[in-house]
Design an enzyme around this catalytic site. Structure first.
Site, PDB file in Angstrom:
ATOM      1  N   HIS A 400       0.814  -1.221   0.000  1.00 51.20           N
ATOM      2  CA  HIS A 400       0.000   0.000   0.000  1.00 51.20           C
ATOM      3  C   HIS A 400       0.849   1.274   0.000  1.00 51.20           C
ATOM      4  O   HIS A 400       0.333   2.370  -0.214  1.00 51.20           O
ATOM      5  CB  HIS A 400      -0.938   0.006   1.214  1.00 51.20           C
ATOM      6  CG  HIS A 400      -2.294   0.557   0.908  1.00 51.20           C
ATOM      7  ND1 HIS A 400      -2.514   1.546  -0.038  1.00 51.20           N
ATOM      8  CD2 HIS A 400      -3.526   0.240   1.404  1.00 51.20           C
ATOM      9  CE1 HIS A 400      -3.802   1.820  -0.092  1.00 51.20           C
ATOM     10  NE2 HIS A 400      -4.445   1.045   0.762  1.00 51.20           N
ATOM     11  N   ASP A 404      -2.069   1.910  -4.877  1.00 48.10           N
ATOM     12  CA  ASP A 404      -3.360   2.293  -4.308  1.00 48.10           C
ATOM     13  C   ASP A 404      -4.394   1.203  -4.564  1.00 48.10           C
ATOM     14  O   ASP A 404      -4.294   0.424  -5.521  1.00 48.10           O
ATOM     15  CB  ASP A 404      -3.854   3.605  -4.921  1.00 48.10           C
ATOM     16  CG  ASP A 404      -2.948   4.786  -4.571  1.00 48.10           C
ATOM     17  OD1 ASP A 404      -2.338   4.746  -3.475  1.00 48.10           O
ATOM     18  OD2 ASP A 404      -2.853   5.719  -5.384  1.00 48.10           O
TER      19      ASP A 404
END
Length: 428
Positions: A400, A404
């Site tokens: 992450h 995204d």
């Protein structure tokens, strides 16, 4: 007689020490030239060490699980032959390659699908064979193909691997040891009854299992994972696969994996942030222009990940052949160093075990890992009709910090389009 100090050679660039994962000899044993004496594991690979001389083992460097520095004495052997020749061998420069690490056994540097960096084998000293005592082939110990884990288990059970007949190929596996235990009743090796209680067992976390533990902790500690799962209708893809297999001729049978890899390679150019490696210490993400795809392979010693180089340039038949070749090499512990490491994205699958969904752990420093799940047949609505369809959940875990959630979901949708419309896989 004189003593020969077998020093641990440099078995990989930048490696300062290696772990003892298996001894194949003990103090007092007679060893022959080229006989396997130990398995040593680094962060990158496990190599089999062979004796460059014949003689009697008089000293070992440590126990299984201990670390040995490069250039330090691993085994001391009281050698055969004249003392002058023995002394000459013993005076090899510390840290020099006194014996060749003969084979990469296995390599795991990641919790699930490690793909370690390549390791260069040190060259053998060219004149060792000439200066050591002649080898007596009639008394040489037979070399049995088996992983370090199988060797360790056999040693603990008191089983001579040379007496175990492999059920498949020439490599002894855990299943072969189980069969030996069941049927070797004359030697007292009867398998315990299923209903009997078993004694508690303490197992040292060493070798590959230690690497898995360390790297699983590192991956979860450093990478903020998230996993996205979507359902894909592979009814048409399975039909195309069956048609291709019907016309394959002498080519390898197609599984779902090569078709999935084609889809992965075709969709990645639109999502370069997924085909990447993240150096978090330098703060640099390298987006790869090529797809070096790691492929999970189950072996007796655990999961290892050979890498399909330039997967984007291979057609479905070439991928199937390369998958078969690498999987066979991994299970036989014969992967070359250059066939390990350098992956840019990884695929992991439980195969026939399947599962509804998986949350695979990323192969650091990669930033994404894809996990196809079991194909199931269920009724689905097509307009006003209910039809039978083959459905498969597809999981993707991402880092992450650099990927995204929108990107991961968009990528799976692109992948889904290709897999549900397989003609696109073969379109220019």
């Amino acid at each position: 007689m004189a003593r020969f100090n077998f020093r641990l050679p440099d078995i990989g660039e930048g490696i300062s020490e290696a772990e003892i994962v298996a001894w194949h000899v003990k103090v007092g044993d007679r060893v022959e030239e080229d006989q396997q004496i130990a398995d040593m594991m680094t962060d990158k690979a496990t190599v089999e060490m062979e004796s460059p001389v014949s003689g009697t083992v008089v000293e070992l460097a440590g126990e299984v699980g201990d670390q040995v520095s490069i250039g330090s004495t691993l085994v001391v052997i009281e050698i055969d032959g004249e003392e002058e020749a023995a002394v000459e061998i013993e005076e090899e420069t510390p840290g020099s390659a006194v014996a060749e690490p003969v084979a990469v056994v296995e390599s795991v540097s990641h919790p699930e699908l490690a793909a370690p960096a390549p390791v260069e084998a040190a060259p053998a000293a060219a004149n060792n064979a000439e200066r050591s005592a002649p080898k007596d082939e009639a008394h040489a110990a037979p070399h049995v193909l088996a992983s370090p884990a199988v060797r360790a288990r056999a040693r603990d059970l008191g089983i001579d691997l040379a007496q175990v007949k492999p059920a498949e190929g020439d490599r002894v596996r855990h299943a072969d040891l189980d069969a030996y235990l069941r049927y070797a009743s004359g030697q007292g090796y009867l398998a315990p009854h299923a209903s009997r209680a078993r004694a508690d067992e303490q197992v040292r976390v060493i070798g590959m299992r230690r690497r898995i533990a360390e790297n699983m902790a590192a991956a979860k500690r450093h990478i903020p994972h998230f996993t996205y799962v979507d359902e894909i209708d592979v009814t048409e893809l399975e039909r195309v696969r069956a048609d291709l297999n019907a016309m394959r001729g002498g080519r390898p049978k197609l599984t779902m994996l090569p078709l999935l890899i084609v889809a992965i390679c075709r969709s990645l150019p639109q999502f370069p942030m997924l085909n990447a490696r993240y150096d978090d210490e330098a703060g640099v993400v390298t987006r790869s222009g090529r797809v070096h795809l790691g492929m999970a392979t189950q072996t007796d010693a655990g999961l290892t990940v050979p890498v399909i180089r330039d997967a984007q340039d291979r057609n479905v038949w070439q991928l199937a052949a390369e998958i078969t070749r690498l999987a066979d090499a991994a299970r036989a512990s014969r992967l070359k160093p250059e066939e390990l490491g350098g992956g840019t994205i990884t695929v992991t699958s439980l195969g026939p075990l399947g599962g509804i969904a998986t949350t695979p752990v990323i192969n650091r420093p990669e930033v994404a890992i894809i996990g196809p799940n079991k194909i199931v047949e269920r009724p689905v609505f097509r307009g006003d009709d209910i039809v039978r369809a083959k459905l498969m959940n597809l999981s993707i875990s991402c880092d992450h910090r650099v990927v995204d959630g929108w990107d991961a979901a968009s990528y799976v949708q692109a992948l889904r389009k290709l897999l549900e419309t397989p003609v696109l896989l073969f379109a220019d």
